[in-house]
Scaffold this motif. Structure first.
Motif, PDB file in Angstrom:
ATOM      1  N   CYS A 177      65.805  49.631 -67.892  1.00 50.16           N
ATOM      2  CA  CYS A 177      65.501  48.542 -67.399  1.00 50.16           C
ATOM      3  C   CYS A 177      64.322  48.074 -68.184  1.00 50.16           C
ATOM      4  N   TRP A 178      64.829  48.709 -69.255  1.00 48.98           N
ATOM      5  CA  TRP A 178      64.500  48.125 -71.290  1.00 48.98           C
ATOM      6  C   TRP A 178      65.520  47.185 -70.896  1.00 48.98           C
ATOM      7  N   ILE A 179      66.494  46.915 -70.890  1.00 48.55           N
ATOM      8  CA  ILE A 179      67.922  46.020 -71.620  1.00 48.55           C
ATOM      9  C   ILE A 179      67.758  45.173 -70.306  1.00 48.55           C
ATOM     10  N   LEU A 180      67.648  45.729 -68.842  1.00 48.35           N
ATOM     11  CA  LEU A 180      67.903  44.528 -67.732  1.00 48.35           C
ATOM     12  C   LEU A 180      66.340  43.338 -67.463  1.00 48.35           C
ATOM     13  N   PHE A 181      65.355  44.487 -67.536  1.00 44.67           N
ATOM     14  CA  PHE A 181      64.040  43.715 -67.120  1.00 44.67           C
ATOM     15  C   PHE A 181      62.959  43.665 -68.033  1.00 44.67           C
ATOM     16  N   SER A 182      63.539  43.977 -69.580  1.00 47.24           N
ATOM     17  CA  SER A 182      62.128  43.849 -70.562  1.00 47.24           C
ATOM     18  C   SER A 182      60.726  44.772 -70.333  1.00 47.24           C
ATOM     19  N   ILE A 183      61.331  45.914 -69.304  1.00 49.57           N
ATOM     20  CA  ILE A 183      60.223  46.503 -69.733  1.00 49.57           C
ATOM     21  C   ILE A 183      59.787  47.374 -71.075  1.00 49.57           C
ATOM     22  N   PRO A 184      58.821  47.395 -71.432  1.00 52.05           N
ATOM     23  CA  PRO A 184      58.990  47.995 -72.572  1.00 52.05           C
ATOM     24  C   PRO A 184      58.858  50.048 -71.865  1.00 52.05           C
TER      25      PRO A 184
END
Length: 285
Positions: free
Chosen positions: A238-245
């Motif tokens: 989620c952090w890599i693909l969607f920039s979700i912290p």
């Protein structure tokens, strides 16, 4: 529809190297195992349908935190069914895993809300117990009662029984819920042909079939660890693909889950018990 797709895939994979006549003969020969699969099929049916009921009642945070109790329940049920006592290290790793999973979904704001113990808490407990019982009992059938039966045939048994249980559930829903029969009657075939719906069905079908291989070669305790490790990969992707912290509680959760996995890997549950051959007394694993 997901169970139907699982049945089609399992049948096709078995018939790749065997005939459909052989499948029918094996089904007739192993009718007892087919009936035994009705137990996990019913449990999975209850689990899947209760998920909708409980998600409609609880916020996602509370729901997922309570659902993590299945980690400990799986250990207890595994001990009872397979008569294997887990060591203190194994129990400690399971407890750390449980807390780690709960921390991932923990939200401090939930503590400030009023929390009532009602029938829905009982339904969460029923749902969690169904998941644990179904997983461990499915492993028992794969390794004990159906040890000599091809795994794809066992999957066929499972999905036939599961389809039956879901059809009965739909009929009961139509009979006892006002308006349910009208809703079901108005469902169009196009609903199942939407790309997103097909992807969900395909994904769940593959997960179900892969899980059977997992339980056949490994065990349900490792399955709970695999489900927990999913938290780590989900957060990272989620952090890599969607920039979700990645939040602080997620970092703590990843650390606890990782520690639990490392701790368990040093003292895992053995997948097979040593036994002696009748002829030579030689130990086999």
């Amino acid at each position: 529809m997901t169970e139907v797709l699982k049945l089609v895939i399992s049948t096709a994979l078995y018939c790749k190297d065997n005939s459909i006549l052989t499948l029918l003969q094996e089904t007739r020969r192993n009718k007892k195992v087919l009936l035994l699969y009705m137990i996990p099929a019913l449990l999975y049916c209850l689990y899947n349908n209760l998920a909708f009921v409980n998600l409609a009642r609880f916020d996602p945070t509370t729901y997922y935190v309570l659902l993590q109790l299945r980690v400990v329940l799986t250990g207890i049920i595994f001990q009872v069914i397979f008569r294997k006592k887990l060591s203190s290290t194994q129990w400690f790793s399971l407890l750390i895993l449980t807390v780690g999973c709960m921390v991932k979904h923990f939200d401090a704001r939930v503590l400030g809300t009023e929390f009532h113990a009602d029938i829905f808490l009982l339904l969460i407990l029923v749902q969690t117990t169904c998941s644990c019982l179904a997983g461990v009992y499915n492993e028992y059938l794969l390794k004990r009662q159906g040890a000599d039966i091809d795994i794809f045939i066992q999957n066929v048994f499972m999905y036939i029984d599961s389809i039956f249980c879901n059809v009965v559930a739909i009929i009961l829903l139509s009979a006892f819920t006002s308006g349910a029969s009208d809703t079901l009657a108005n469902v169009e075939l196009g609903t199942f042909l939407q790309p997103k719906v097909i992807l969900i069905m395909l994904n769940n079908s593959l997960v179900g079939i892969i899980t059977s291989f997992f339980l056949k070669t490994l065990n349900s305790i490792l399955k709970t660890f695999a489900s927990a490790v999913e938290l780590v990969f989900t957060a990272m992707l989620c952090w890599i693909l969607f920039s979700i912290p990645i939040s602080a509680n997620t970092i703590v959760s990843i650390a606890m889950v990782s520690f639990a996995v490392i701790l368990y890997s040093r003292n895992p549950v053995q997948n097979a018990e040593p036994r002696k051959t009748a002829e030579s007394g030689e130990l086999l694993v």
